[in-house]
Write a protein that holds these residues in place. Structure first.
Motif, PDB file in Angstrom:
ATOM      1  N   GLN A  49       0.838  -1.201   0.000  1.00  0.00           N
ATOM      2  CA  GLN A  49       0.000   0.000   0.000  1.00  0.00           C
ATOM      3  C   GLN A  49       0.871   1.248   0.000  1.00  0.00           C
ATOM      4  O   GLN A  49       1.817   1.351   0.769  1.00  0.00           O
ATOM      5  N   ASP A  50       0.591   2.179  -0.902  1.00  0.00           N
ATOM      6  CA  ASP A  50       1.248   3.483  -1.047  1.00  0.00           C
ATOM      7  C   ASP A  50       2.629   3.414  -1.705  1.00  0.00           C
ATOM      8  O   ASP A  50       3.274   4.447  -1.876  1.00  0.00           O
ATOM      9  N   LEU A  51       3.072   2.251  -2.116  1.00  0.00           N
ATOM     10  CA  LEU A  51       4.386   2.121  -2.744  1.00  0.00           C
ATOM     11  C   LEU A  51       4.405   2.660  -4.169  1.00  0.00           C
ATOM     12  O   LEU A  51       5.436   3.110  -4.653  1.00  0.00           O
ATOM     13  N   ILE A 106       2.720  -1.624 -10.417  1.00  0.00           N
ATOM     14  CA  ILE A 106       2.347  -2.690  -9.488  1.00  0.00           C
ATOM     15  C   ILE A 106       1.039  -3.294  -9.973  1.00  0.00           C
ATOM     16  O   ILE A 106       0.088  -2.566 -10.275  1.00  0.00           O
ATOM     17  N   GLU A 107       0.993  -4.604 -10.052  1.00  0.00           N
ATOM     18  CA  GLU A 107      -0.232  -5.334 -10.389  1.00  0.00           C
ATOM     19  C   GLU A 107      -0.467  -6.367  -9.299  1.00  0.00           C
ATOM     20  O   GLU A 107       0.217  -7.392  -9.258  1.00  0.00           O
ATOM     21  N   GLY A 108      -1.392  -6.088  -8.406  1.00  0.00           N
ATOM     22  CA  GLY A 108      -1.641  -6.992  -7.298  1.00  0.00           C
ATOM     23  C   GLY A 108      -0.421  -7.106  -6.411  1.00  0.00           C
ATOM     24  O   GLY A 108       0.057  -6.111  -5.871  1.00  0.00           O
ATOM     25  N   LYS A 128      12.386  -1.437   0.337  1.00  0.00           N
ATOM     26  CA  LYS A 128      12.334  -0.107   0.954  1.00  0.00           C
ATOM     27  C   LYS A 128      12.263   0.924  -0.158  1.00  0.00           C
ATOM     28  O   LYS A 128      12.928   0.780  -1.184  1.00  0.00           O
ATOM     29  N   PRO A 129      11.493   1.970   0.035  1.00  0.00           N
ATOM     30  CA  PRO A 129      11.422   3.006  -1.002  1.00  0.00           C
ATOM     31  C   PRO A 129      12.682   3.865  -1.002  1.00  0.00           C
ATOM     32  O   PRO A 129      13.220   4.196   0.053  1.00  0.00           O
ATOM     33  N   TYR A 130      13.151   4.185  -2.198  1.00  0.00           N
ATOM     34  CA  TYR A 130      14.242   5.158  -2.343  1.00  0.00           C
ATOM     35  C   TYR A 130      13.591   6.533  -2.341  1.00  0.00           C
ATOM     36  O   TYR A 130      12.605   6.769  -3.018  1.00  0.00           O
TER      37      TYR A 130
END
Length: 166
Positions: A49-51, A106-108, A128-130
């Motif tokens: 979620q939110d990525l 993102i797909e699923g 982890k998000p950059y």
């Protein structure tokens, strides 16, 4: 300090066209156009979620096909022995890899990526998000890698990689 160790488990698997180590680019910088995906195991899908708002991700993974650990290695970009911790060679005491890849969509529970320098079926440990706000460092020292000219780095960095045609 304890020597009891730690236990990690995969949260997914990294899929790529790379099946032979010597034909795999050595870093994402040399893997532009090498697409792949993360197949996150369903119990972890909610964590995505939110990525989708991030352009790049850190993938932490287990070098499942690494050679035994060595403390002195010859890195791909030079023919000089270096300490393992001054390189990104996979034959580390803890076979943990790190790559920054581009998130395409993102797909699923599947993340589609570009710049993948990781072997197919690699166990994924974390995502982890950059973010430039936290991660970008404008002025750096790059140790022995500053001795390697960019043309040589580009040639050696792609190793024996040959793009597959669809």
């Amino acid at each position: 300090m304890s020597d009891q160790g730690f236990t990690y488990f995969p949260i997914g698997v990294i899929r790529s066209e790379h099946t032979v180590a010597k034909q795999t680019p050595i870093q994402p910088a040399y893997a532009k156009g090498c697409q792949g995906r993360v197949e996150l195991f369903p119990p972890f899908a909610q964590g995505l979620q939110d990525l989708e708002g991030f352009s790049h991700l850190y993938l932490l993974f287990h070098f499942h096909r690494a050679e035994p650990a060595q403390l002195i290695v010859k890195p791909f970009l030079q023919d000089i022995e270096r300490g393992i911790f001054a390189t990104r060679a996979p034959c580390r005491p803890n076979a943990i890899g790190l790559s920054i890849v581009e998130l395409l969509r993102i797909e699923g529970n599947v993340l589609h990526l570009d710049g993948v320098d990781i072997l197919d079926h690699t166990p994924l440990l974390d995502i982890k998000p950059y973010t430039a706000k936290f991660d970008r460092i404008a002025a750096t020292r790059n140790g022995w890698q500053d001795e390697v000219d960019e043309t040589t780095a580009q040639q050696l960095g792609r190793r024996e990689y040959q793009a597959t045609t669809p």
